[in-house]
Design a protein around this motif. Structure first.
Motif, PDB file in Angstrom:
ATOM      1  N   GLU A 143       0.883  -1.161   0.000  1.00 28.86           N
ATOM      2  CA  GLU A 143       0.000   0.000   0.000  1.00 28.86           C
ATOM      3  C   GLU A 143       0.918   1.208   0.000  1.00 28.86           C
ATOM      4  O   GLU A 143       1.673   1.411   0.946  1.00 28.86           O
ATOM      5  CB  GLU A 143      -0.780  -0.090   1.313  1.00 28.86           C
ATOM      6  N   GLU A 145       1.873   5.348  -0.549  1.00 23.12           N
ATOM      7  CA  GLU A 145       1.457   6.754  -0.554  1.00 23.12           C
ATOM      8  C   GLU A 145       2.496   7.567  -1.327  1.00 23.12           C
ATOM      9  O   GLU A 145       3.672   7.206  -1.362  1.00 23.12           O
ATOM     10  CB  GLU A 145       1.356   7.259   0.886  1.00 23.12           C
ATOM     11  N   GLU A 195      -4.850  11.381   0.461  1.00 23.15           N
ATOM     12  CA  GLU A 195      -4.337  11.019   1.791  1.00 23.15           C
ATOM     13  C   GLU A 195      -4.226  12.256   2.682  1.00 23.15           C
ATOM     14  O   GLU A 195      -4.532  13.378   2.265  1.00 23.15           O
ATOM     15  CB  GLU A 195      -2.974  10.307   1.648  1.00 23.15           C
ATOM     16  N   GLU A 202      -3.044   8.074  -2.340  1.00 23.34           N
ATOM     17  CA  GLU A 202      -2.738   6.650  -2.154  1.00 23.34           C
ATOM     18  C   GLU A 202      -3.533   5.890  -3.198  1.00 23.34           C
ATOM     19  O   GLU A 202      -4.683   6.228  -3.480  1.00 23.34           O
ATOM     20  CB  GLU A 202      -3.167   6.243  -0.740  1.00 23.34           C
TER      21      GLU A 202
HETATM   22 MG    MG Z   1      -2.496   5.498   3.851  1.00 23.47          MG
END
Ligand code: MG
Ligand code: GLU
Length: 449
Positions: A143, A145, A195, A202
């Motif tokens: 995940e 960013e 975000e 993200e």
């Molecule tokens: Mg995040």
């Protein structure tokens, strides 16, 4: 789960159907940057698909600026040998944001024809094998960013509107093209959102087998950066570009498949099963050492600060964004997994995933207990939890000579440590402030992270 085409014939058919003229033969370097050769499609399917291409092994010892810090294995005396890149044809994809181009990931081999010990794909492959030997197949999702910036590297916004569907519409065309390009490259996109930073976004990718997840992650970063440029913008995965704003993390989710099913599924709500506990026990046991794999440069450790949603202490919990290992354990759920939250977005995904697999499987082999779960605000109430290193020297000290370093390979670990060690005097000279991020640091890391 992401499934990539799987065979040379399928890759060739997709290349023909998509009018591909050039195949990029790609391998990640130690900083997680994709390098390789662009090959005409005819030549690729005639010979390069099994004959491979050569590339200087210097790529495995570069710093972020392509300088070559002193290295005991790759240097003028060894002559900067060629590494041989042999395509893993099962990994071929189309790059739909650049029509006419396809890409295939490659494994690197040394002058003796052995898997190159410094190549991130080799390091990860060894740990996947270790899990498989234990009857467990790792499933991974990252995940990421990032900040979207103007061409002169300022954030595109001056305000924060977390997950707003109203604000920032002027950037949606760019984000939509990013999502399409990722889907076009075979990366399952779950969604994207604004975000908690000005201009920070993200995009979530779906789970895949561990090697595909790492390939997807470096390709994700490359595609996001390229699509930003196509829109006259820039994207950065620098982990802490502005001291006063949120950092950008690379959260890594892992689960294990045994006999075709998620081995973490059988549990009571909020009560991980023994296998999941041992996996987390390993992650926590090696968490201090693992920090260097998540923060290899001087900027990354600056993200590890209280009340930033980046973890500061070694602990696990359930749905709690202040812990290091966030555990999703719902009775019978095939989505059960452990989210490891300390790596910055500049981490090399192959290496942090390799570290997590090594730590987790060690936890299973030694039946390590993760201890009591943490609840509430761990920043304010860390209790007796050990603090994670908050600077590069601390991260290096925790990794060097650690059991994790040995598990990932002596030669790899010595080389990796020496690259990070070369950053320490540079940072001391150009930005001695532990919490400040200055222009030197942004010039060094914004563009290529
Ligand atoms: Mg995040
Ligand atoms: N930006 C935070 C970090 O640096 C994570 C925020 C979140 O929970 O998504 O890790």
């Amino acid at each position: 789960m992401t499934e990539i085409s799987g065979s040379l014939d399928e890759f060739r058919a997709a290349a023909e159907a998509n009018g591909i003229h050039t195949v990029e033969v790609a391998a990640p370097d130690t900083q997680g940057h994709l390098r390789g050769k662009r090959v005409p499609v005819g030549r690729f399917f005639d010979s390069v698909h099994d004959g491979g291409v050569n590339i200087a092994d210097a790529m495995f010892v570069f710093d972020m600026q392509n300088d070559l810090p002193d290295n005991e294995f790759v240097n003028m005396d060894t002559g900067y040998l060629d590494a041989h890149l042999v395509p893993d044809n099962s990994s071929g994809r189309m790059l739909t944001h650049r029509p006419g181009y396809g890409i295939v990931f490659a494994d690197a081999f040394d002058e003796n024809g052995n898997p190159h010990p410094l190549a991130p794909r080799s390091v990860l492959a060894a740990q996947i094998e270790r899990c498989r030997a234990a009857g467990l197949d790792p499933v991974v999702a990252t995940e990421l960013e990032f900040y979207l910036c103007t061409p002169d590297w300022n954030p595109v916004q001056d305000h924060i509107q977390y997950s707003s569907l109203t604000d920032g519409l002027e950037f949606e065309a760019c984000l939509a093209d990013m999502r399409s390009a990722l889907l076009g490259a075979g990366i399952e996109v779950e969604g994207s959102n604004a975000e908690y930073g000005p201009g920070q976004f993200e995009i979530n990718a779906g789970p895949a087998d561990a090697m595909t997840a790492a390939d997807n992650t470096v390709l994700f970063k490359s595609i996001v950066k390229q699509v930003a440029v196509q829109h006259g913008l820039r994207a950065t995965f620098m982990p802490k570009p502005w001291a006063e704003q949120s950092g950008s993390g690379m959260h890594v989710h892992t689960s294990l498949t045994a006999d075709g099913a998620n081995a973490f599924a059988a549990c009571s709500d909020g009560e991980p099963n023994d296998l999941m506990k041992n996996w987390m026990g390993g992650l926590l046991e090696h968490a201090e050492a693992m920090t260097l794999l998540g923060t290899p440069n001087s900027n990354g450790p600056k993200r590890i600060r209280p009340y930033t949603f980046a973890p500061t202490h070694i602990c696990w919990g359930l749905d709690n964004r202040t812990v290091l290992a966030r555990c999703i354990a719902e009775s019978g759920s095939k989505a059960n997994r452990v989210e490891f939250r300390s790596a910055g977005a500049d981490a090399n995904p192959y290496l942090i995933i390799a570290g997590i697999l090594a730590a987790g499987v060690d936890g299973i082999e030694r039946k390590l207990d993760p201890g009591a779960l943490s609840e509430g605000d761990v920043y304010g109430n860390p209790g007796d939890r050990t603090a994670l290193p908050t600077d590069l020297e601390g991260a290096i000290a925790a990794y060097k000579d650690s059991s994790l370093a040995t598990q990932l390979g002596d030669m790899f670990s010595r080389s990796y440590v020496s690259i990070s060690e070369a950053e320490v005097p540079l940072a001391a000279e150009n930005n001695p402030e532990a919490d400040d991020v200055n222009d030197w640091e942004r010039a060094r890391f914004l563009e290529h992270s």
